[in-house]
Design a protein around this motif. Structure first.
Motif, PDB file in Angstrom:
ATOM      1  N   SER A  96       0.754  -1.232  -0.075  1.00 45.20           N
ATOM      2  CA  SER A  96      -0.102   0.051   0.302  1.00 45.20           C
ATOM      3  C   SER A  96       0.729   1.208   0.164  1.00 45.20           C
ATOM      4  O   SER A  96       2.127   1.208   0.602  1.00 45.20           O
ATOM      5  CB  SER A  96      -0.904  -0.042   1.203  1.00 45.20           C
ATOM      6  OG  SER A  96      -1.716   1.285   1.319  1.00 45.20           O
ATOM      7  N   TRP A  98      -0.168   4.167   1.215  1.00 45.07           N
ATOM      8  CA  TRP A  98      -0.634   5.089   2.255  1.00 45.07           C
ATOM      9  C   TRP A  98       0.181   4.924   3.486  1.00 45.07           C
ATOM     10  O   TRP A  98       0.201   6.305   4.266  1.00 45.07           O
ATOM     11  CB  TRP A  98      -2.063   4.600   2.782  1.00 45.07           C
ATOM     12  CG  TRP A  98      -3.025   4.966   1.653  1.00 45.07           C
ATOM     13  CD1 TRP A  98      -3.868   3.717   1.251  1.00 45.07           C
ATOM     14  CD2 TRP A  98      -3.524   5.999   0.789  1.00 45.07           C
ATOM     15  NE1 TRP A  98      -4.564   4.245   0.068  1.00 45.07           N
ATOM     16  CE2 TRP A  98      -4.293   5.461  -0.035  1.00 45.07           C
ATOM     17  CE3 TRP A  98      -2.841   7.397   0.754  1.00 45.07           C
ATOM     18  CZ2 TRP A  98      -4.853   6.353  -0.961  1.00 45.07           C
ATOM     19  CZ3 TRP A  98      -3.326   8.085  -0.169  1.00 45.07           C
ATOM     20  CH2 TRP A  98      -4.384   7.628  -1.036  1.00 45.07           C
ATOM     21  N   VAL A 101       2.684   7.850   2.431  1.00 46.40           N
ATOM     22  CA  VAL A 101       2.023   8.963   2.223  1.00 46.40           C
ATOM     23  C   VAL A 101       1.840   9.748   3.607  1.00 46.40           C
ATOM     24  O   VAL A 101       2.031  10.750   4.103  1.00 46.40           O
ATOM     25  CB  VAL A 101       0.706   9.039   1.626  1.00 46.40           C
ATOM     26  CG1 VAL A 101      -0.155  10.274   1.627  1.00 46.40           C
ATOM     27  CG2 VAL A 101       0.617   8.548   0.187  1.00 46.40           C
ATOM     28  N   LEU A 102       1.396   8.766   4.695  1.00 50.55           N
ATOM     29  CA  LEU A 102       1.171   9.299   5.976  1.00 50.55           C
ATOM     30  C   LEU A 102       2.647   9.834   6.608  1.00 50.55           C
ATOM     31  O   LEU A 102       2.650  10.481   7.382  1.00 50.55           O
ATOM     32  CB  LEU A 102       0.573   8.227   6.908  1.00 50.55           C
ATOM     33  CG  LEU A 102       0.576   8.570   8.420  1.00 50.55           C
ATOM     34  CD1 LEU A 102      -0.711   9.556   8.576  1.00 50.55           C
ATOM     35  CD2 LEU A 102      -0.069   7.310   9.099  1.00 50.55           C
ATOM     36  N   SER A 129      -5.531  12.843   3.994  1.00 49.17           N
ATOM     37  CA  SER A 129      -5.638  11.939   2.695  1.00 49.17           C
ATOM     38  C   SER A 129      -5.209  10.334   3.071  1.00 49.17           C
ATOM     39  O   SER A 129      -5.888   9.459   2.629  1.00 49.17           O
ATOM     40  CB  SER A 129      -4.971  12.442   1.231  1.00 49.17           C
ATOM     41  OG  SER A 129      -3.778  12.493   1.546  1.00 49.17           O
ATOM     42  N   ALA A 130      -4.174  10.216   3.738  1.00 50.00           N
ATOM     43  CA  ALA A 130      -3.529   8.904   3.921  1.00 50.00           C
ATOM     44  C   ALA A 130      -4.488   8.310   4.897  1.00 50.00           C
ATOM     45  O   ALA A 130      -4.688   6.974   4.737  1.00 50.00           O
ATOM     46  CB  ALA A 130      -2.145   8.975   4.497  1.00 50.00           C
ATOM     47  N   GLY A 133      -7.450   7.323   2.690  1.00 51.19           N
ATOM     48  CA  GLY A 133      -7.123   6.207   2.158  1.00 51.19           C
ATOM     49  C   GLY A 133      -7.042   4.775   2.620  1.00 51.19           C
ATOM     50  O   GLY A 133      -7.447   3.653   2.052  1.00 51.19           O
ATOM     51  N   VAL A 134      -6.203   4.825   3.756  1.00 49.11           N
ATOM     52  CA  VAL A 134      -6.157   3.400   4.326  1.00 49.11           C
ATOM     53  C   VAL A 134      -7.164   2.833   4.988  1.00 49.11           C
ATOM     54  O   VAL A 134      -7.373   1.853   5.027  1.00 49.11           O
ATOM     55  CB  VAL A 134      -4.868   3.569   5.323  1.00 49.11           C
ATOM     56  CG1 VAL A 134      -5.340   4.208   6.881  1.00 49.11           C
ATOM     57  CG2 VAL A 134      -4.463   2.423   5.779  1.00 49.11           C
ATOM     58  N   GLU A 137      -9.243   1.625   2.056  1.00 55.27           N
ATOM     59  CA  GLU A 137      -8.403   0.370   1.662  1.00 55.27           C
ATOM     60  C   GLU A 137      -8.838  -0.966   2.605  1.00 55.27           C
ATOM     61  O   GLU A 137      -8.949  -2.047   2.141  1.00 55.27           O
ATOM     62  CB  GLU A 137      -7.100   0.548   1.373  1.00 55.27           C
ATOM     63  CG  GLU A 137      -6.079  -0.445   0.954  1.00 55.27           C
ATOM     64  CD  GLU A 137      -4.888  -0.078   0.693  1.00 55.27           C
ATOM     65  OE1 GLU A 137      -4.368   0.381  -0.351  1.00 55.27           O
ATOM     66  OE2 GLU A 137      -3.993  -0.257   1.769  1.00 55.27           O
TER      67      GLU A 137
END
Length: 144
Positions: A96, A98, A101-102, A129-130, A133-134, A137
């Motif tokens: 992933s 994310w 990104v985090l 956003s992370a 997104g996670v 997901e």
């Protein structure tokens, strides 16, 4: 938990003795405080594991008890085989983006404390956003 508690209690005692020797030899505050903290970091989980081991196994001898309790793990028993210690291997999550990104969002947010508050306007949206997104997901499965 017997092995872990013995190991951690030994580490706490070792660093406690080293801390006392260091304190009386150098009278330096920083190192003595850090060694005392290290001793506490050994004693705290070691005594916790010791408490739970004694709670599950009653009043048996801690260091030399040979009787086996119902809650013993295979690693605590001397007659255990390797196959008893292996558990069920389940599926692992796919890769992933994310977590990266985090991490970048947290990195930019911390950098905003050093280089300027303007970096927080890049870091916080990345963090949000992370997290979205996670979450998406993990709910849907697969990559988002």
């Amino acid at each position: 938990m017997k092995i872990e508690s013995m190991f951690l209690i030994f580490l706490g005692a070792f660093f406690g003795v080293i801390g006392l020797v260091y304190w009386f030899w150098s009278y330096e505050d920083g190192g003595g405080t850090m060694l005392a903290g290290t001793a506490l970091l050994g004693f705290l989980p070691g005594l916790y594991y010791f408490f739970w081991h004694k709670r599950f196994h009653g009043k048996r001898a801690f260091f030399w008890g040979k009787t086996q309790g119902a809650g013993d793990r295979p690693s605590d028993r001397e007659d255990a085989t390797m196959s008893e210690g292996s558990g069920v291997i389940d599926s692992f999550p796919g890769s992933s983006i994310w977590p990266f990104v985090l991490g970048m969002g947290a990195f930019l947010t911390v950098l905003s404390l050093i280089f300027g508050i303007w970096l927080i306007f890049l870091g916080v949206p990345l963090i949000l956003s992370a997290l979205v997104g996670v979450t998406a997901e993990s709910r849907r499965g697969g990559n988002v």
